[in-house]
Design a protein around this motif. Structure first.
Motif, PDB file in Angstrom:
ATOM      1  N   GLY B  94       8.079   1.900  -3.142  1.00 39.16           N
ATOM      2  CA  GLY B  94       7.225   0.718  -3.093  1.00 39.16           C
ATOM      3  C   GLY B  94       5.816   0.911  -2.568  1.00 39.16           C
ATOM      4  O   GLY B  94       4.930   0.115  -2.863  1.00 39.16           O
ATOM      5  N   ARG B  96       2.089   1.924  -2.160  1.00 33.49           N
ATOM      6  CA  ARG B  96       1.052   2.259  -3.151  1.00 33.49           C
ATOM      7  C   ARG B  96      -0.323   2.466  -2.546  1.00 33.49           C
ATOM      8  O   ARG B  96      -1.264   2.781  -3.258  1.00 33.49           O
ATOM      9  CB  ARG B  96       0.937   1.137  -4.192  1.00 33.49           C
ATOM     10  N   ARG B  97      -0.459   2.244  -1.241  1.00 31.28           N
ATOM     11  CA  ARG B  97      -1.806   2.367  -0.667  1.00 31.28           C
ATOM     12  C   ARG B  97      -2.207   3.824  -0.494  1.00 31.28           C
ATOM     13  O   ARG B  97      -3.383   4.123  -0.334  1.00 31.28           O
ATOM     14  CB  ARG B  97      -1.876   1.631   0.669  1.00 31.28           C
ATOM     15  N   LEU B 245       0.903   5.551  -9.299  1.00 29.04           N
ATOM     16  CA  LEU B 245      -0.476   5.281  -8.882  1.00 29.04           C
ATOM     17  C   LEU B 245      -1.493   5.440 -10.006  1.00 29.04           C
ATOM     18  O   LEU B 245      -2.657   5.060  -9.855  1.00 29.04           O
ATOM     19  CB  LEU B 245      -0.859   6.191  -7.706  1.00 29.04           C
TER      20      LEU B 245
END
Lengths: 96, 284, 343
Positions: B94, B96-97, B245
């Motif tokens: 989960g 994604r940063r 990403l």
């Protein structure tokens, strides 16, 4: 696959805004924007992409450009056709 | 859920709900030094796989925002392992940063060594041992690569020590805090180590990656440089969110693979590995 | 009340996010993830003030949906290339159709499989073309295969071996055994070309299909997302064209789906405050039951109301198969479960 790519009239191009390419020592990583897929390629794939960044050209013309611009002395039409086919399948090169 | 606990590890906030009190009490004790999470990024649930398994041969099913199909439930005694697996799974699927690398990292003077390799390569043990020798421990499961800056962020969750590593680390770190010994888990014996106070206090400080190592345990000592292309391919396999990403992942990982020196290190034992790493660091 | 209730309220009226207490957000986010609606919620809430950490989570969800869109469109392009030489109509369905058509229903939507509709007569050619270019049967199981071919409205799912994506090739939008029989030929004939050889269903057909998918083809698991699709379709089509609603009624009749479409519209209005003409409003007997099922998700992301869910599970099989066939199907499935233990 049958996009008529052995047909001498087919012209190929690889619009540079369609992908990103980064040289990583002897290999290059290519990110294809439409699919989000990364391809790791070796020479002459980066040279083909570069040669096709402008106006579309036939496979014969591409072979000539590669021979002159990149000094590919042993340029083999069959090998080139195979590489071109892979790039077409990946969506990096488009036929018209 | 009836019992719950929230905390932040590096940039990631978690909320863990449990049908039983004991797992939450264990987590609260082990994560006592960590900040809370006002709005958690992820939810992990520790509940019975079917209603009666709450009391009868109680078992914990792994659940949360992101799950994997066909994950076998664990006995309640291994709830801490279930919680850790659940937290890892949320991050892996989960987060994604940052670009996630399945790797360990240590930092010194604002610069970091990233160690990646398959399970059993010894990266957890190596990072822990380096942590005992003046390096700051940044994490042993995930290294978070910042797409904007190219820096790495720490994720110092509990270190999950397995089998032989349990005694080796206990001997090297006599003052460390450990969780209960979990015997007979699917991964063998497991004991969780609480990262030292410095690792937790500095967990919001990123570091610039200066060296990428591919350690391999069990071979004669050897060192060889790794080409950028090979490193890139291995790192895509070591990342759980590279594909997710998209172009941001590509930019981040190609920059990392190209710019950071890369070395494969074979080592016969922990002491030799530390000497090899220190020598490589000194030669940078 | 559970997380799904707050989630639906925010989707219906995003401005309410401003007043949502911070401690409520974790529950909304967990419920939205479980219902595959976090991307849609994030798109709905863009531009609205939310706590900083919530904003970061929503930003990631929009980003994730954008990647999902990219992958879905590329998968459609891959299928297009393979099927183009067959010169048969290929109609994209569900999520891929929404994003390919640039529809509001595609905003923030997660898309898994590629669903396409082709003429029944072209099924064999399509199957052969896909199998020749990297797609493989996802479940190599003889019974399931026969079951699909005899009783289902689609080929058994095919998985692409390199890209790891599933394609569902439909020849109609409900199993032939189901109680209602949509008109697949009309669906194909009414489809709108996208200009690249692919097409998407006409607006009314898209709503009819979404309603059938929600109410006549399954146990309503994940139904809140399907109902949100319907809200977005009705919102967009109803707004741009005054004659839409009368065409929708006529099209629903053609596909034998008047009751299903009417209920989907009522539920969409009830849960998401969709703008709907007066004569489509007002809950009927039974609607409350559906509403309960659709909102059965708590603030930890868990399914609630086990009895309601079980009832809908049985209903889903009941609707898709005549009882003797259902009994046979369940018997074979049950035997298959015990078989490995015996061998």
């Amino acid at each position: 696959m049958s996009d008529g790519r052995s047909d001498g009239a087919t012209r190929f191009s690889a619009p540079p805004d369609g992908y990103r390419i980064v040289a990583l020592d002897e290999l290059s990583a290519v990110y294809h924007r439409a699919s989000g897929i990364t391809h790791v390629v070796a020479s002459p794939a980066p040279e083909i992409l570069d040669a096709l960044s402008g106006p579309a050209m036939s496979a014969d013309a591409l072979l000539m450009v590669l021979t002159i611009r990149y000094d590919l002395a042993d340029a083999d039409p069959a090998a080139l056709a195979a590489r071109l086919d892979e790039l077409l399948m990946a969506g990096l090169v488009v036929a018209q | 859920m009836k019992h719950q606990f929230a905390m932040r590890v590096g940039p990631v906030g978690f909320r863990i709900g449990s049908a039983w009190r004991a797992p939450v009490e264990q987590l609260a004790a082990l994560y006592a030094g960590y900040p809370g999470a006002d709005v958690p990024d992820f939810t992990v649930r520790l509940g019975p796989p079917s209603p009666w398994r709450r009391w009868l041969r109680p078992a914990v099913a792994l659940a949360g925002d992101f799950t994997l199909p066909d994950t076998a439930p664990l006995p309640l005694a291994h709830a801490l392992l279930a919680a850790e697996m659940g937290m890892n799974l949320q991050v892996a699927l989960g987060h994604r940063r940052h670009l996630l690398l399945h790797a360990a990292a240590v930092e010194r003077g604002g610069r970091a060594i990233v160690m990646t390799g398959e399970s059993g390569a010894g990266k957890s043990t190596l990072a822990t041992l380096l942590g005992a020798r003046g390096w700051r421990f940044m994490g042993d499961e995930f290294v978070l690569l910042d797409p904007a800056t190219g820096m790495i962020h720490a994720f110092p969750r509990l270190v999950s020590l397995k089998n032989r590593a349990i005694d080796a680390v206990a001997a090297a770190l006599p003052d460390a805090r450990f969780g209960p010994l979990l015997t007979g888990t699917p991964k063998g014996d497991i004991r969780h180590l609480v990262p030292d106070a410095r690792a937790v206090a500095a967990m919001d400080d990123p570091a610039m990656p200066a060296l990428l190592l591919f350690p391999r345990f069990g071979a004669d000592a050897a060192v060889r440089p790794v080409a950028a292309g090979e490193a890139f391919v291995r790192l895509t396999q070591a990342s759980t969110n590279y594909v997710a990403l998209g172009e941001r992942g590509f930019d981040t990982l190609t920059r990392f693979a190209r710019d950071v020196p890369k070395v494969a290190v074979d080592y016969p034992d922990g002491e030799a590995a530390i000497a090899q790493v220190e020598a490589l660091w000194a030669a940078l | 009340m559970g997380g799904a209730v707050t989630l639906a309220a925010l989707l219906a009226a995003p401005a309410k996010a401003d007043a949502l207490p911070q401690e409520k957000w974790a529950g909304v986010i967990a419920a939205a993830r479980a219902e595959q609606l976090l991307g849609a919620l994030a798109c709905r809430l863009s531009g609205i003030a939310v706590p900083e950490r919530v904003g970061a989570i929503l930003h990631d969800a929009r980003d994730m949906a954008a990647e999902s869109r990219r992958a879905a469109l590329w998968e459609a392009e891959m299928a297009r290339r393979v099927l183009a030489p067959l010169a048969v109509p290929v109609v994209l369905l569900k999520g891929t159709a929404f994003v390919a058509g640039g529809l509001a229903a595609g905003q923030g939507r997660m898309i898994g499989d590629l669903d396409v509709l082709v003429p029944r007569a072209a099924l064999d050619d399509v199957e052969r073309a896909l199998l020749a270019t990297g797609w493989e049967w996802a479940k190599p199981d003889a019974y399931d295969d026969v079951y699909y071919r005899r009783w289902m409205h689609e080929l058994p799912p095919l998985l692409h071996r390199d890209r790891d994506r599933l394609i569902d090739v439909h020849h109609t939008i409900l199993p032939p055994t189901a109680r209602i029989t949509p008109d697949a030929d009309a669906l194909l004939a009414g489809a709108r070309p996208l200009g690249n050889g692919l097409s998407i269903p006409a607006p009314e057909d898209m709503v009819v299909h979404a309603a059938i998918h929600l109410l006549a083809d399954g146990d309503l698991a994940g139904g809140l997302r399907n109902l949100w699709d319907i809200d977005r379709l009705l919102f967009e089509f109803g707004e741009e064209d005054g004659a839409f609603w009368s065409r929708l009624r006529a099209r629903a009749a053609l596909h034998q789906a008047v009751g299903v479409v009417a209920r989907a519209v009522r539920l969409s209005h009830a849960l998401f405050a969709t703008a709907v003409p007066d004569d489509w409003r007002g809950l009927r007997a039974g609607d409350a039951w559906f509403r309960r099922r659709l909102l059965a998700r708590d603030e930890w992301g868990r399914e609630t109301r086990a009895a309601t869910r079980a009832a809908f599970y049985i209903r889903s099989h009941w609707m898709r198969m005549p009882p003797p066939l259902l009994a046979r199907h369940l018997a074979i499935k049950a035997w298959k479960r015990v078989a490995p233990a015996r061998s």
